[in-house]
Design a protein around this motif. Structure first.
Motif, PDB file in Angstrom:
ATOM      1  N   THR A  38       0.850  -1.190   0.000  1.00  0.00           N
ATOM      2  CA  THR A  38       0.000   0.000   0.000  1.00  0.00           C
ATOM      3  C   THR A  38       0.883   1.236   0.000  1.00  0.00           C
ATOM      4  OG1 THR A  38      -2.020   0.975   0.902  1.00  0.00           O
ATOM      5  CG2 THR A  38      -0.314   0.419   2.500  1.00  0.00           C
ATOM      6  N   GLY A  99     -12.026  -2.380  -4.645  1.00  0.00           N
ATOM      7  CA  GLY A  99     -10.598  -2.495  -4.946  1.00  0.00           C
ATOM      8  C   GLY A  99     -10.388  -3.448  -6.105  1.00  0.00           C
ATOM      9  N   SER A 228      -6.740  -0.596  -7.331  1.00  0.00           N
ATOM     10  CA  SER A 228      -7.157  -0.263  -5.964  1.00  0.00           C
ATOM     11  C   SER A 228      -6.763   1.169  -5.635  1.00  0.00           C
ATOM     12  CB  SER A 228      -6.448  -1.177  -4.956  1.00  0.00           C
ATOM     13  OG  SER A 228      -6.752  -2.523  -5.227  1.00  0.00           O
ATOM     14  N   HIS A 230      -6.042   2.412  -2.650  1.00  0.00           N
ATOM     15  CA  HIS A 230      -5.037   2.579  -1.596  1.00  0.00           C
ATOM     16  C   HIS A 230      -3.603   2.413  -2.110  1.00  0.00           C
ATOM     17  CE1 HIS A 230      -3.882  -1.687  -0.872  1.00  0.00           C
ATOM     18  NE2 HIS A 230      -5.062  -1.914  -1.407  1.00  0.00           N
ATOM     19  N   THR A 236      -8.188   3.274   1.541  1.00  0.00           N
ATOM     20  CA  THR A 236      -8.481   1.846   1.363  1.00  0.00           C
ATOM     21  C   THR A 236      -9.988   1.694   1.152  1.00  0.00           C
ATOM     22  OG1 THR A 236      -8.734   1.632   3.745  1.00  0.00           O
ATOM     23  CG2 THR A 236      -6.626   0.971   2.826  1.00  0.00           C
ATOM     24  N   GLY A 239     -11.882   1.336  -5.104  1.00  0.00           N
ATOM     25  CA  GLY A 239     -11.091   1.003  -6.289  1.00  0.00           C
ATOM     26  C   GLY A 239     -11.918   1.267  -7.516  1.00  0.00           C
TER      27      GLY A 239
END
Lengths: 411, 141
Positions: A38, A99, A228, A230, A236, A239
């Protein structure tokens, strides 16, 4: 923003915008080399998260009141920002997901509904589990065949073998743009031409490419592109699935619920138009808006300069590591970027990762969710350093010294 | 014979002299190298505890009412921590193993290795040690 107005790429200035980088870990300056897992977030994204929940929080697409309309406007503005960034033709082609994994599962279900027994899905041997397992599940559900194009010892796709496996039964090629474990850059544009020549569609897993290079889905001519938030400096839980409009139109919805309908009766329901057909329920509104901010931040950067810088950084790290006795680089593709994976003779990757952590350096160790790839190289896992544009050559120097110290302790 | 608590205090004392993380780990690595290993023919799948990162093998037996553990792991730091756990739990009765509060791990700063998210097999190993102890309690009852 046009090319001419982009800010010059100066690492020192970029770093200042990422507060997470300014911290001590075990009393050492943090060196964050786990960007493949990430990315850290710039201040503009952090401010946007705070602003959304402090001021704009409301449900979207349904409210008559001011805040709801404000949130809807911001959410849809983010969709357009992302559309422009990846050069999609229409904002309807940008579907917000949870994501990459969610995007792939959406395609595996909805596109999968268009397939029938005997059809084939073609993936490569370097895929992340999230680009393997959804296809295995689909193959089981619809009685399809999953084919796997092999790679060579350098970690490159063997194009001749890929060509042999591609045939008129192939309905979808699902391939990673950049390998999360090896850093290999796949020739996705070339693979798209090959897939289309046999009437197959192509899904590109952009989880590891969107943050490292300019992306043009029209030029790439992929049918689906997933990533995604993140990993691209956003929050997070959010996506994107890009899909060509004509194809998305043909696919049935993935999940049912609010927002994705046009009219519901107990006898029959008609579905909403794109992109809402694929966005059932209240979405991650803050996530979408703040992902838009991350892309606004990226839009101001010269991504060609970023790509060049990250490649040089990874090459520098790889060349230094290569001088250590008993150390093997895993993944030596001619075209690779941003990732350096390695193993050391008779030393477990977990031990090196633990000692690097105690020296303030964050890397990832293990199989990186690519167990078949570990089996191919006959290793339990690797130590992986993955870079972002905010990393520096000085950090690489400290990392190299720390790896050397760790190896000496573990020998 | 030291009690289980005395053994924990002894280890805490040994670790007090380290003020640097790397020194602490250097010691753990040394302990890992000295771990009395499980017999090769006992490294079977039923004794294997698969972690996401590293694998651990554990054999637990009872001799004269006391538990005996041998073990191995593919990562040396994991082996070192296993060495500490075995030092505390070896030669204890099933009852005291089942009840043992292994607080020394936290005191010497290694609790991260026993967290459920660490996935190195160590937490599962401790659970297996305690489970074996509990089973033997039932058998003796």
């Amino acid at each position: 923003m046009t090319e001419g107005t982009k800010k010059p790429f100066i690492v020192r200035e970029i770093r200042q915008q990422f507060p997470a980088l300014r911290q001590l870990i075990y009393n050492k300056n943090l060196i964050y080399f786990d960007n493949g897992a990430t990315s850290q977030k710039p201040q503009v994204v952090l401010d946007a998260i705070n602003m959304y929940y402090s001021k704009d929080n409301a449900n979207i697409h349904r409210g008559v009141h001011f805040m709801s309309q404000q949130a809807t406007t911001e959410y849809e503005k983010a969709r357009v920002t992302i559309q422009n960034y990846i050069h999609a033709k229409k904002s309807e082609e940008i579907i917000f997901t949870k994501g990459t994994t969610d995007g792939i599962n959406l395609v595996a279900f909805s596109f999968g509904e268009l397939l029938s027994a005997g059809d084939e899905i073609l993936i490569t041997a370097m895929e992340h589990h999230s680009n393997i397992v959804p296809w295995q599940m689909l193959c089981q559900r619809k009685n399809l065949t999953l084919r796997v194009a092999p790679i060579n010892k350098k970690g490159e796709l063997i194009i001749e073998e890929f060509d042999k496996l591609l045939n008129s039964k192939t309905k979808l090629v699902a391939v990673t743009h950049i390998s999360n474990t090896l850093g290999t850059i796949n020739p996705v544009k070339e693979l798209a031409v090959k897939a289309h020549a046999v009437g197959a569609k192509i899904l590109v897993d952009g989880a590891q490419s969107i943050q490292h290079m300019p992306i043009d889905v029209v030029d790439m001519d992929c049918d689906f592109f997933v990533f995604s938030g993140h990993k691209v400096f956003g929050p997070t839980g959010i996506g994107v699935l890009y899909g060509k409009e004509a194809l998305l139109d043909k696919m049935p919805p993935y999940q049912g619920g609010g927002d994705m309908i046009s009219r519901v009766t107990f006898e029959h329901t008609t579905y909403n138009e794109l992109p809402f057909k694929f966005e059932a329920g209240t979405p991650h509104i803050a996530g979408g808006i703040c992902l838009g901010k991350a892309f606004e931040f990226l839009s101001e950067l010269d991504m060609d300069a970023v790509q060049k810088y990250e490649k040089e950084l990874a090459e520098y790290a790889q060349d230094m590591l290569d001088t250590f006795e008993g150390l093997d680089i895993i993944g030596e593709a001619k075209k690779k970027t941003s990732v350096v994976s390695f193993v050391v003779e008779n030393i477990h990757p977990f031990d090196i990762g633990t000692l690097l952590d105690k020296q303030g350096i964050a890397v990832r160790t293990g199989h990186h969710c690519t167990q078949p790839l570990m089996d191919f190289f006959q290793i339990p896992g690797t130590v992986r350093a993955s870079f972002a544009f905010y990393n520096t050559r000085e950090e690489v120097d400290i990392f190299i010294a720390a790896v050397e110290k760790s190896i000496n302790m573990l020998k | 014979m030291m009690t289980l608590e005395e053994k924990q205090q002894e280890i805490i004392g040994e670790f007090e002299i380290f003020d640097d993380w790397m020194d602490k780990y250097e010691y753990i690595i040394d302990l890992g190298k000295e771990l009395p290993l499980i017999d090769k023919d006992k490294k079977t799948d039923d004794r294997l505890i698969r972690g996401c990162q590293s694998n651990v093998w554990l054999d637990a037996t009872i001799v004269d009412g006391k538990m005996k553990f041998t073990s191995d792991a593919d990562a040396i730091i994991t082996k070192g921590i296993i060495g500490l756990l075995i030092r505390v739990l070896n030669n204890e009765t099933p009852e005291s193993v089942a009840k043992a509060d292994l607080h020394f791990i936290k005191t010497i700063g290694l609790q991260e290795h026993l967290s459920p998210t660490r996935a190195n097999g160590l937490l599962s190993m401790v659970q297996k040690m305690k489970m074996t102890a509990l089973l033997n309690l039932d058998n003796n009852a």
